[in-house]
Structure formats: structure tokens, C-alpha cells
Design a protein around this motif. Structure first.
Motif, short mmCIF file in Angstrom:
data_model
loop_
_atom_site.label_atom_id
_atom_site.label_comp_id
_atom_site.label_asym_id
_atom_site.label_seq_id
_atom_site.Cartn_x
_atom_site.Cartn_y
_atom_site.Cartn_z
N GLN A 163 0.86 -1.18 0.00
CA GLN A 163 0.00 0.00 0.00
C GLN A 163 0.90 1.23 0.00
OE1 GLN A 163 -3.37 0.24 -0.06
NE2 GLN A 163 -3.65 2.41 0.38
N GLY A 164 0.74 2.07 -1.00
CA GLY A 164 1.50 3.31 -1.06
C GLY A 164 0.86 4.40 -0.21
N GLU A 165 1.48 5.57 -0.25
CA GLU A 165 0.95 6.74 0.48
C GLU A 165 -0.22 7.31 -0.32
OE1 GLU A 165 3.99 9.56 1.50
OE2 GLU A 165 5.43 8.00 1.95
N CYS A 166 -1.34 6.62 -0.23
CA CYS A 166 -2.47 6.92 -1.10
C CYS A 166 -3.21 8.17 -0.66
CB CYS A 166 -3.42 5.72 -1.11
SG CYS A 166 -4.82 5.92 -2.22
N CYS A 167 -3.63 8.96 -1.64
CA CYS A 167 -4.42 10.16 -1.39
C CYS A 167 -5.73 10.12 -2.18
CB CYS A 167 -3.63 11.41 -1.76
SG CYS A 167 -2.27 11.78 -0.64
N CYS A 168 -6.29 8.91 -2.31
CA CYS A 168 -7.63 8.81 -2.90
C CYS A 168 -8.64 9.46 -1.95
CB CYS A 168 -7.98 7.36 -3.18
SG CYS A 168 -8.34 6.37 -1.71
N GLN A 189 2.12 7.54 5.54
CA GLN A 189 2.61 6.19 5.78
C GLN A 189 1.82 5.50 6.89
OE1 GLN A 189 6.90 6.11 6.26
NE2 GLN A 189 7.16 7.59 4.60
N LYS A 190 1.43 6.25 7.92
CA LYS A 190 0.60 5.66 8.97
C LYS A 190 -0.73 5.19 8.40
CE LYS A 190 2.48 8.38 12.83
NZ LYS A 190 2.18 9.44 13.83
N MET A 191 -1.31 5.98 7.53
CA MET A 191 -2.57 5.58 6.91
C MET A 191 -2.38 4.36 6.03
SD MET A 191 -5.74 5.67 6.41
CE MET A 191 -5.92 6.90 7.71
N ALA A 192 -1.24 4.29 5.33
CA ALA A 192 -0.96 3.11 4.50
C ALA A 192 -0.87 1.86 5.36
CB ALA A 192 0.35 3.32 3.73
N GLN A 193 -0.25 1.97 6.53
CA GLN A 193 -0.17 0.82 7.43
C GLN A 193 -1.55 0.42 7.95
OE1 GLN A 193 2.57 -1.14 7.91
NE2 GLN A 193 3.29 0.19 6.25
N GLN A 194 -2.39 1.40 8.21
CA GLN A 194 -3.77 1.09 8.63
C GLN A 194 -4.51 0.35 7.53
OE1 GLN A 194 -5.96 4.43 10.26
NE2 GLN A 194 -4.14 5.19 11.35
#
Length: 672
Positions: A163-168, A189-194
Motif C-alpha cells: 500500500q502506497g501513500e495513497c491520497c484517494c 505512511q501511517k494511513m498506509a499501514q492502517q
């Protein structure tokens, strides 16, 4: 714990919707004959491919538009009829069909572009999806459908888990509601880990919707050292490591020596391809497969070889003839490879596991394991949570930072008689308070020179060099304290190369006298080397540097060395315990690798060609001497699977013997 079979094939089937007559040439008998010829006892078959097509009957997904029957069912039943296991493959992180139908589920970068492999509308390639979107719910419906259709399958293989540092829109909303700043990379990156944890929890539950013991593996192309919180989602580990596909021949041993300390059964995974995945018409020489499969056994793993099914559904006879050469040997060796554990004098505390995954941590870990492999040391790769019992040395390579808990654990290790080898910045406290251990040196920070040079003490100097040896990365400026032993001197260059000052083609030579700084210290139980020697070896491969480091390790290890051998540096050795059979199994490996080929980049080639490390010829090694120290009294030594007894001498607690000749792989069994 999932018990894997030894001889698996991973049968890729990523098939374009523009190819007709999918599976039209599938024949049950031809499929079974290929598996028998290849000595295959497990085959991963495709449920859903990267293009997004199902190969089973489906009401949730979409079957390939040119497939008119349930190909997965036909393969499954054909394999099961001859007692071949069938795990089922499902693409997870990418799907071109779903990405096209639901562009709102695509990964979006912080710059507003598309994330993943295929990042432009006119670029050929697969479409990356975001695990925070409803895509994951849909993926779970696909998984549930397949495991309910095939409740007796032998596992679910889920691929491309990243999962990349997504901004969808979904990720942006979740970040804002979760007090995360979308403009901050660390928060993204925290959101990607979530998102990843969401995926792991949901997909594993889907695979086990009816059977809590359904085997599940999530493939990311690398088993990340230190991410043990993810292991409950895995039933077993498959160590993807195609030597010719950019991993190289030393990646798998490093991965296996870490994963062997986890409570998971392991498969090694190579490929039949000359290069890597997706190559039609590419074949390794059978000798390469022989060596790669033997290496999997030597490092405690079962075997998996990647293949790619032609869209027609016909199995490739050449592939299974070649594979059969290797797998027939594996089949004969299996009794000596069941329920084994690695014997190790040394543990490498993985930089990746402690500091996190990065190019720098990878170079330190790879350099350390490469030197230990070439020096024929017995070793493990560990993370900070693994026990330290039983090791004589712990190596902290180049930049491993330590916190109070890790310092306490390492102090307990040294108090019990263990020794530490630290290099460069390793052992520095994470809070910036400096070196945590008494390395017997006063430090003045990093050298202003790059490169500099070293002259080790005679005991550590390569036998073919007496002059200063170049070190391409800066050292830490240290001087040995009273009571500590200097391991040699640093020689500074006249200057560091710049537009103002330069000399010759590369760098300035050493000055005519040593700098006064030391290249290392020995202050038992600590040895310290001032340069990032493991990263240096990874990037330069300098033989003189390797000899210096190996000599330093041998000095620190002393009488605690369990094995010595006359094998050349290109050979490999491992020692496995098989306690239920009251024996040890010593594995000797040798193959001469050659770099062949060159660079080729063309619009129609998705992965540019580059030089490939090839194994073609297997040459015998003769008169190999070995000396082994074990706690048990050895009663018999045999060569297996030949069943030949070997003469040996056991005096003063040391077992000595000689192997007259072996080719590729030899198991020496030590019975007690």
C-alpha cells in the motif's frame, strides 16, 4: 503450523483478454503427465489473475471472456486424482479489470498521479488498488466464493500485498477524521499501514470463513524482517527469491536464516525462467534448478519453482523435464530435511528489523550475510525480539540503533559469556546519547575524508596486502582507550576529491604516515570496526576487505567456532540438527555462477534486460576437508542419499573427515 510439501510449482496464469481460446488445449492426462515427469507434489493454480479475470465459475467476479469452462476445477480435480496438493492463487493488490471498472478504487499519489506499477494511461501494465476503498470488501467476496467452491483446497495465495501513500478520496477522508495530516509523508505512511492491517484482517477472515485452519499466505515479494505483528495472518511463509530476477543468489539464504527462527513452515521460491516472472520461452539450465532447490533444502526450506502456463492451457514439456531433474533429487533427500533446525555460532541482528526497511539497512544486512556465507560461518539472522541463547557472537551491522530494552538484552547476553561485534554507527542509542557499549575507544564523530585507508594489525591483514587498503565510505574517528587493543590504523588521503582538488581518475592516495586514528578496537566482550564494512562489502565486493572482516570475526569467535572447512569462498555450507533422528545434517553446496548478457531496453519489453547471473556447468569439488565441533559423541558419518559410510577421526572433541568428491550438493549425516 502448516506442514508444506517439498516439491511445489507456482503456476502463473496472468492472461490478457485479447488472447482467444483460453484453456482450449487443456488435457487432464497431459497435465498429470507433466506433474509426474516433474516429480511435483503440489501446484498453485489460478483463481484470479492480475488482469482481473476468474478461471473458475463465478457470480462475484468475471470469468475470462475467452474461457468457456471452469479451468480451475479441471486443474484441481486432475491434480487431486494423482495426490498433488492444490493451493489457489488470487490476485489482491492489483487488478486491471477492476481498476478500469472502478477508477475510484485506484491508488492515488500525493502528486495526484496513479500509484503502483502502471502509472500512466498509455503505459502497459497492471492497475494498483487501494485497500482502504470498497475494493477490499469486493476482494473478500471473491475469496469467499472460491474457498466455498474449493473447501478442500490446500491454501490461498494472495499476491502483491502493498500500500502506497495513497491520497484517494477514501484515504483523504480517513486521514482527516483520524487527525492525520495528508500533507505529511509520515502521516500518509501511517494511513498506509492502517490500510494494510485492514486488508490482512479482512482477507484472512474471508479465506477462513468456513475453515479456521485454511492455510493462507500473503505475498509481498520479501519477508520483511521485524514485522512480527503480521505473522498471525500467515499459516506459512513462501520466500520469493528468483536469483536471476534481481534477487541474486545470496538473497534467499539471508531470508531463510531469518524465517527459520519463526514458528512457520517455509517454502523457498525460485523460477524456471532465464530472467523472471512473465517470461515465455525462457528456461534455466536444469543444473541451475538443481542448485537452487538444493540450497532451499540446505537452509531448511521446502521447494517451490515458478512456471507460467500458456494461455492454451497446455503444460510445457521442457519445463517439467528440466524440473524433474531437480525434483527427483529433492525427493530422494527429503528424509534428511524434515523437522530440522539451523545450528549457528553467530547471529546477525538485522538492520532492517531494527531500523526499518530501506536501501541502507538492506545493504548492511546483505553485506553481513554475504561475508558470513563466503567465510563459511554458521549463523542466523534475527530481530530484536528473538532469543539470544546459544549464540557466541551477535553482530550489529553498520547502523543498528539500540533502545534501552535492546541494550539490556544485549548486556545480559554478554554477561553470560557472549560477544558483540559492532561496526560504524551500530550500537548508538536511538535517543542520540552516543555509543551504548564500552567499545574501548574515544570517538570524535565521522571522518571528513572519503575515501580513507586502513592498515590492519598483521593478524587481521589479508595475506596478499601489506599497504593501506582503500575504504570507500567514511569511518568513525576513534582512538583506542587504555586497556583496549587497537586493530589497526586509519590512513587519511591528502584530500577528498572535489573540483578544487583532485588526483588521478578516482581519489587521492593515502598520505605517507598513519592518521593516528584506529580502524577498530577489541575490548572484550566487544569488538568494534570503525567503517561500515558490511555496506562497503555489499557495494564494492573487495576481496581484501572481506579477508580483513573474516579475520576479525574469527579472532572474536576464537574457540567457539563449530566448523572449519577448506571449501572455496564460492561454496556454501550449513549445519542442520535433526534431533528426532539423533543426527546432524551437514549440507555442502557449490556452483560456479557466471554473469552473462547485457542491457536491452525496448518499448515492448516491460522489464529491461540486464546481465544475469547464470548457472550452467556444475563442476566437482575434490578433497574437501571439514572439522566440526559438536556436544554429542558422533558414532557414524554417512554420505546421503548415497548411504555410504565415511571414515572420520574424533579426537579432543573435534570431528574431522574429508569428502573425496561431490558435485552441486552433498549431505553429510553425523549420527549420534
Amino acid at each position: 503450523m502448516q506442514q508444506l510439501r517439498f516439491r511445489q510449482v507456482h503456476l502463473d496464469f496472468h492472461t490478457s483478454p485479447d488472447i482467444p481460446a483460453i484453456g482450449a488445449a487443456f488435457d487432464k492426462g497431459q497435465f498429470q503427465d507433466a506433474l509426474k515427469r516433474g516429480h511435483v507434489d503440489s501446484i498453485t493454480c489460478f483463481g484470479i489473475c492480475h488482469h482481473g479475470w476468474n478461471y473458475n465459475d463465478t457470480s462475484v467476479g468475471k470469468r475470462h471472456p475467452h474461457l468457456d469452462f471452469d479451468l480451475l476445477r479441471a486443474q484441481f480435480e486432475a491434480a487431486k486424482a494423482i495426490d498433488v496438493n492444490v493451493p489457489i492463487y488470487i490476485t489482491a493488490g492489483i487488478s486491471s479489470r477492476i481498476g478500469a471498472e472502478h477508477p475510484e478504487w485506484r491508488e492515488i499519489t500525493s502528486a495526484g498521479g496513479l500509484g503502483g506499477w502502471s502509472c500512466a494511461p498509455l503505459e502497459a501494465g497492471f492497475k494498483k488498488l487501494c485497500f482502504n476503498t470498497p475494493y477490499t470488501d469486493h476482494l473478500c467476496e471473491l475469496i469467499v466464493e472460491i474457498v466455498r467452491q474449493f473447501p478442500d483446497c490446500d491454501g490461498v495465495f494472495l499476491d502483491i500485498i502493498s500500500q502506497g501513500e495513497c491520497c484517494c478520496e477514501v484515504c483523504m477522508d480517513l486521514m482527516e477524521r483520524g487527525d492525520l495530516d495528508p500533507t505529511n509523508s509520515a502521516d500518509r505512511q501511517k494511513m498506509a499501514q492502517q490500510a494494510l492491517l485492514r486488508y490482512y484482517g479482512m482477507s484472512t477472515a474471508a479465506a477462513r470463513c468456513d475453515n479456521p485452519d485454511m492455510p493462507v499466505f500473503h505475498n509481498s515479494g520479501h519477508i520483511t524482517r521485524g514485522r512480527r505483528e503480521l505473522l498471525p495472518f500467515f499459516s506459512h511463509l513462501e520466500l520469493e527469491s528468483l536469483p536471476t530476477g534481481s534477487w541474486g543468489y545470496d538473497h534467499f539464504p539471508m531470508s531463510a536464516k531469518y524465517c527459520g527462527n519463526l514458528q512457520h513452515d517455509c517454502l523457498g521460491m525460485t523460477g524456471k525462467f532465464h530472467t523472471t516472472w512473465g517470461e515465455f520461452g525462457g528456461y534455466k539450465h536444469p543444473n541451475a534448478l538443481r542448485y537452487e532447490c538444493a540450497a532451499m533444502l540446505a537452509y531448511g526450506a521446502k521447494c517451490s519453482v515458478g512456471d507460467q502456463l500458456h494461455p492454451s492451457g497446455r503444460m510445457d514439456p521442457s519445463t517439467y523435464a528440466n524440473l524433474g531433474v531437480a525434483y527427483a533429487e529433492v525427493e530422494a533427500k527429503e528424509p534428511w530435511c524434515v523437522e530440522t533446525t539451523n545450528i549457528a555460532d553467530i547471529a546477525v541482528l538485522s538492520c532492517e528489523a531494527v531500523n526499518g526497511r530501506s536501501d541502507d539497512s538492506a545493504a548492511a544486512d546483505e553485506g553481513a550475510t554475504r561475508i558470513l556465507l563466503e567465510g563459511h560461518f554458521l549463523f542466523d539472522v534475527i530481530d530484536a525480539d528473538m532469543p539470544l541463547d546459544g549464540y557466541s557472537i551477535i553482530i550489529l551491522p553498520d547502523s543498528v540503533v539500540v533502545d534501552n530494552a535492546l541494550v539490556g538484552k544485549l548486556n545480559a547476553f554478554t554477561a553470560g559469556g557472549g560477544r558483540l561485534l559492532l561496526t560504524s554507527m551500530a550500537g548508538q542509542l536511538a535517543d542520540g546519547r552516543g555509543q551504548a557499549f564500552d567499545i574501548g575507544a574515544r570517538g570524535e564523530g565521522e571522518s571528513p575524508y572519503q575515501p580513507d585507508y586502513i592498515v590492519p594489525i598483521p593478524e587481521l591483514a589479508p595475506d596478499f596486502v601489506s599497504e593501506p587498503i582503500v575504504m570507500y565510505l567514511p569511518s568513525q574517528r576513534i582512538t583506542a582507550s587504555d586497556g583496549a587493543t587497537s586493530l589497526g590504523k586509519v590512513w587519511d588521503p591528502y584530500f577528498t576529491r572535489s573540483y578544487r582538488q583532485y588526483c588521478s581518475h578516482q581519489h587521492a592516495p593515502p598520505q605517507t604516515a598513519a592518521s593516528g586514528y584506529d580502524c577498530g578496537t577489541l575490548n572484550p566482550p566487544y569488538m568494534y570496526l570503525a567503517h561500515p564494512v558490511f555496506t562497503l562489502y555489499r557495494v564494492s565486493g573487495a576481496v581484501a576487505l572481506k579477508h580483513y572482516v573474516i579475520a576479525a570475526i574469527r579472532k572474536l569467535l576464537g574457540d567457539a567456532c563449530s566448523l572449519t572447512t577448506s571449501l572455496p569462498s564460492t561454496a556454501r555450507v550449513s549445519l542442520m540438527a535433526q534431533p528426532q533422528q539423533n543426527r546432524y545434517v551437514l549440507h555442502l553446496l557449490f556452483a560456479n555462477t557466471v554473469n552473462r548478457g547485457g542491457a536491452l531496453s525496448a518499448p515492448a519489453i516491460s522489464i529491461p534486460l540486464k546481465p544475469v547471473e547464470v548457472i550452467e556447468d556444475l563442476l566437482p569439488l575434490r578433497q574437501t576437508q571439514l572439522s566440526v565441533r559438536l556436544p554429542e559423541a558422533i558414532k557414524r558419518v554417512s554420505l546421503e542419499p548415497q548411504g555410504e559410510d565415511l571414515a572420520f577421526d574424533a579426537t579432543a572433541g573435534t570431528l574431522q573427515f574429508e569428502i573425496d568428491e561431490f558435485t552441486c550438493h552433498q549431505m553429510v549425516v553425523l549420527h549420534y
